[in-house]
Motif scaffolding. Structure first.
Motif, PDB file in Angstrom:
ATOM      1  N   GLY A 132       0.627  -1.120  -0.108  1.00  0.00           N
ATOM      2  CA  GLY A 132      -0.011   0.107   0.217  1.00  0.00           C
ATOM      3  C   GLY A 132       1.054   1.275   0.067  1.00  0.00           C
ATOM      4  N   ALA A 133       1.998   1.196  -0.204  1.00  0.00           N
ATOM      5  CA  ALA A 133       3.041   2.505  -0.154  1.00  0.00           C
ATOM      6  C   ALA A 133       2.833   3.244  -1.406  1.00  0.00           C
ATOM      7  CB  ALA A 133       4.412   2.099  -0.191  1.00  0.00           C
ATOM      8  N   GLU A 135      -1.476   0.763  -8.350  1.00  0.00           N
ATOM      9  CA  GLU A 135      -2.762   1.623  -8.650  1.00  0.00           C
ATOM     10  C   GLU A 135      -2.113   2.857  -9.166  1.00  0.00           C
ATOM     11  OE1 GLU A 135      -6.362   1.340  -5.818  1.00  0.00           O
ATOM     12  OE2 GLU A 135      -4.798   2.916  -5.099  1.00  0.00           O
ATOM     13  N   PHE A 136      -2.776   3.208 -10.326  1.00  0.00           N
ATOM     14  CA  PHE A 136      -2.489   4.483 -11.077  1.00  0.00           C
ATOM     15  C   PHE A 136      -3.466   5.327 -11.341  1.00  0.00           C
ATOM     16  CE2 PHE A 136       1.079   1.732 -12.273  1.00  0.00           C
ATOM     17  CZ  PHE A 136       2.017   2.538 -12.656  1.00  0.00           C
ATOM     18  N   VAL A 137      -3.283   6.701 -11.075  1.00  0.00           N
ATOM     19  CA  VAL A 137      -4.154   7.635 -11.643  1.00  0.00           C
ATOM     20  C   VAL A 137      -3.286   8.254 -12.846  1.00  0.00           C
ATOM     21  CG1 VAL A 137      -5.480   9.883 -11.142  1.00  0.00           C
ATOM     22  CG2 VAL A 137      -4.846   8.090  -9.333  1.00  0.00           C
ATOM     23  N   LEU A 138      -4.187   8.092 -13.976  1.00  0.00           N
ATOM     24  CA  LEU A 138      -3.794   8.500 -15.412  1.00  0.00           C
ATOM     25  C   LEU A 138      -4.646   9.493 -15.859  1.00  0.00           C
ATOM     26  CD1 LEU A 138      -3.147   4.888 -16.789  1.00  0.00           C
ATOM     27  CD2 LEU A 138      -1.109   6.645 -15.888  1.00  0.00           C
ATOM     28  N   GLN A 149      -6.063  -0.395 -11.736  1.00  0.00           N
ATOM     29  CA  GLN A 149      -4.826  -1.175 -10.966  1.00  0.00           C
ATOM     30  C   GLN A 149      -4.501  -1.972 -12.050  1.00  0.00           C
ATOM     31  OE1 GLN A 149      -6.425  -3.524  -7.684  1.00  0.00           O
ATOM     32  NE2 GLN A 149      -6.414  -1.792  -6.226  1.00  0.00           N
ATOM     33  N   VAL A 150      -3.083  -2.401 -12.158  1.00  0.00           N
ATOM     34  CA  VAL A 150      -2.309  -2.912 -12.859  1.00  0.00           C
ATOM     35  C   VAL A 150      -1.601  -4.292 -12.106  1.00  0.00           C
ATOM     36  CG1 VAL A 150      -2.361  -1.461 -14.732  1.00  0.00           C
ATOM     37  CG2 VAL A 150      -0.445  -1.521 -13.067  1.00  0.00           C
ATOM     38  N   SER A 151      -1.344  -5.301 -12.641  1.00  0.00           N
ATOM     39  CA  SER A 151      -0.542  -6.509 -11.879  1.00  0.00           C
ATOM     40  C   SER A 151       0.424  -6.980 -12.835  1.00  0.00           C
ATOM     41  CB  SER A 151      -1.559  -7.266 -11.582  1.00  0.00           C
ATOM     42  OG  SER A 151      -2.325  -8.006 -12.561  1.00  0.00           O
ATOM     43  N   ARG A 152       1.054  -7.747 -12.211  1.00  0.00           N
ATOM     44  CA  ARG A 152       2.401  -8.682 -12.676  1.00  0.00           C
ATOM     45  C   ARG A 152       2.168  -8.825 -14.173  1.00  0.00           C
ATOM     46  NH1 ARG A 152       5.544 -13.965 -10.547  1.00  0.00           N
ATOM     47  NH2 ARG A 152       6.959 -13.871 -12.404  1.00  0.00           N
ATOM     48  N   GLY A 153       2.941  -8.280 -15.076  1.00  0.00           N
ATOM     49  CA  GLY A 153       3.022  -8.280 -16.579  1.00  0.00           C
ATOM     50  C   GLY A 153       2.412  -7.338 -17.289  1.00  0.00           C
ATOM     51  N   ASP A 154       1.685  -6.693 -16.708  1.00  0.00           N
ATOM     52  CA  ASP A 154       1.096  -5.199 -17.215  1.00  0.00           C
ATOM     53  C   ASP A 154       1.896  -4.309 -17.437  1.00  0.00           C
ATOM     54  OD1 ASP A 154      -1.390  -6.538 -17.004  1.00  0.00           O
ATOM     55  OD2 ASP A 154      -2.169  -5.495 -15.233  1.00  0.00           O
ATOM     56  N   LEU A 155       1.738  -3.353 -18.300  1.00  0.00           N
ATOM     57  CA  LEU A 155       2.430  -2.335 -19.014  1.00  0.00           C
ATOM     58  C   LEU A 155       1.633  -0.923 -19.007  1.00  0.00           C
ATOM     59  CD1 LEU A 155       5.221  -1.786 -20.229  1.00  0.00           C
ATOM     60  CD2 LEU A 155       4.402  -1.941 -22.464  1.00  0.00           C
ATOM     61  N   VAL A 156       2.508  -0.007 -18.541  1.00  0.00           N
ATOM     62  CA  VAL A 156       1.651   1.328 -18.382  1.00  0.00           C
ATOM     63  C   VAL A 156       2.455   2.148 -19.291  1.00  0.00           C
ATOM     64  CG1 VAL A 156       0.713   3.096 -16.989  1.00  0.00           C
ATOM     65  CG2 VAL A 156       0.342   0.683 -16.287  1.00  0.00           C
ATOM     66  N   VAL A 157       1.914   2.830 -20.281  1.00  0.00           N
ATOM     67  CA  VAL A 157       2.708   3.934 -21.062  1.00  0.00           C
ATOM     68  C   VAL A 157       2.101   5.241 -20.510  1.00  0.00           C
ATOM     69  CG1 VAL A 157       3.414   4.802 -23.130  1.00  0.00           C
ATOM     70  CG2 VAL A 157       3.203   2.269 -22.543  1.00  0.00           C
ATOM     71  N   ALA A 182      -0.204   9.547 -11.180  1.00  0.00           N
ATOM     72  CA  ALA A 182       0.384   9.401  -9.877  1.00  0.00           C
ATOM     73  C   ALA A 182       0.310   7.620  -9.724  1.00  0.00           C
ATOM     74  CB  ALA A 182      -0.444   9.944  -8.643  1.00  0.00           C
ATOM     75  N   PHE A 183       1.072   7.286  -8.810  1.00  0.00           N
ATOM     76  CA  PHE A 183       1.094   5.658  -8.657  1.00  0.00           C
ATOM     77  C   PHE A 183       1.531   5.267  -7.248  1.00  0.00           C
ATOM     78  CE2 PHE A 183       5.049   7.063 -10.473  1.00  0.00           C
ATOM     79  CZ  PHE A 183       5.902   6.106  -9.576  1.00  0.00           C
ATOM     80  N   GLY A 184       1.171   4.034  -7.069  1.00  0.00           N
ATOM     81  CA  GLY A 184       1.815   3.389  -5.705  1.00  0.00           C
ATOM     82  C   GLY A 184       1.462   2.086  -5.588  1.00  0.00           C
ATOM     83  N   ALA A 185       1.781   1.346  -4.621  1.00  0.00           N
ATOM     84  CA  ALA A 185       1.212  -0.080  -4.544  1.00  0.00           C
ATOM     85  C   ALA A 185      -0.321   0.030  -3.973  1.00  0.00           C
ATOM     86  CB  ALA A 185       2.027  -0.721  -3.377  1.00  0.00           C
ATOM     87  N   ALA A 186      -1.015  -0.984  -4.765  1.00  0.00           N
ATOM     88  CA  ALA A 186      -2.439  -1.021  -4.431  1.00  0.00           C
ATOM     89  C   ALA A 186      -2.565  -1.283  -2.854  1.00  0.00           C
ATOM     90  CB  ALA A 186      -2.969  -2.002  -5.169  1.00  0.00           C
ATOM     91  N   PRO A 187      -3.560  -0.724  -2.238  1.00  0.00           N
ATOM     92  CA  PRO A 187      -3.955  -1.203  -0.632  1.00  0.00           C
ATOM     93  C   PRO A 187      -4.004  -2.927  -0.696  1.00  0.00           C
ATOM     94  CG  PRO A 187      -5.695   0.447  -1.487  1.00  0.00           C
ATOM     95  CD  PRO A 187      -4.705   0.025  -2.756  1.00  0.00           C
ATOM     96  N   GLY A 188      -3.435  -3.232   0.248  1.00  0.00           N
ATOM     97  CA  GLY A 188      -2.815  -4.725   0.620  1.00  0.00           C
ATOM     98  C   GLY A 188      -2.080  -5.587  -0.209  1.00  0.00           C
TER      99      GLY A 188
END
Length: 140
Positions: free
Chosen positions: A44-45, A68-71, A77-85, A93-99
């Protein structure tokens, strides 16, 4: 130009909450082509407050965990293997998703010298010249 950044040679900057910046390649290491770092965030950081880059595209590849991203106005939310451009000019903004923790490979292209910026953040110092690092914070 060929550049190999060995994991055991990367400068590692410890962050609160069990996170770390792994500094892989700054713009001067790649003739300005890109900058690269690995960003590990604890459960969650927060990663970065809302900002944009005027000159560069930022790319995030999720190595593990959930981020977690705000674009702009979109929250996702994105997870393992996902790509954000993130294109230049898009507030994000971004950070680790809660939990969840997250482990991200982050590329900035074209590159900007940003290792000193990350060092200042890791020391908890106020960054006085964010414009020099092409980091433009957006007032909330």
């Amino acid at each position: 130009m060929t550049k190999i950044s060995r994991a055991d040679a990367a400068e590692v900057l410890t962050l609160p909450g069990g996170g770390a910046f792994h500094l892989l390649a700054d713009a001067s290491h790649t003739d300005g082509a890109l900058g690269a770092n690995r960003l590990v965030l604890g459960v969650g950081a927060a990663g970065a407050k809302t900002h944009y880059h005027a000159k560069s595209t930022e790319v995030f590849y999720v190595l593990d965990g959930v981020a977690e991203f705000v674009l702009g106005d979109e929250h996702t939310q994105v997870s393992r293997g996902d790509l954000v451009v993130v294109p230049p000019g898009l507030p994000h903004a971004f950070g680790a998703a809660p939990g969840h923790p997250t482990d991200l490979l982050v590329l900035l292209t074209p590159g900007v010298e940003r290792f000193d910026y990350f060092r200042q953040l890791a020391r908890g110092e106020a960054v006085l010249d964010a414009d020099a690092y092409d980091v433009h914070f957006v007032s909330s």
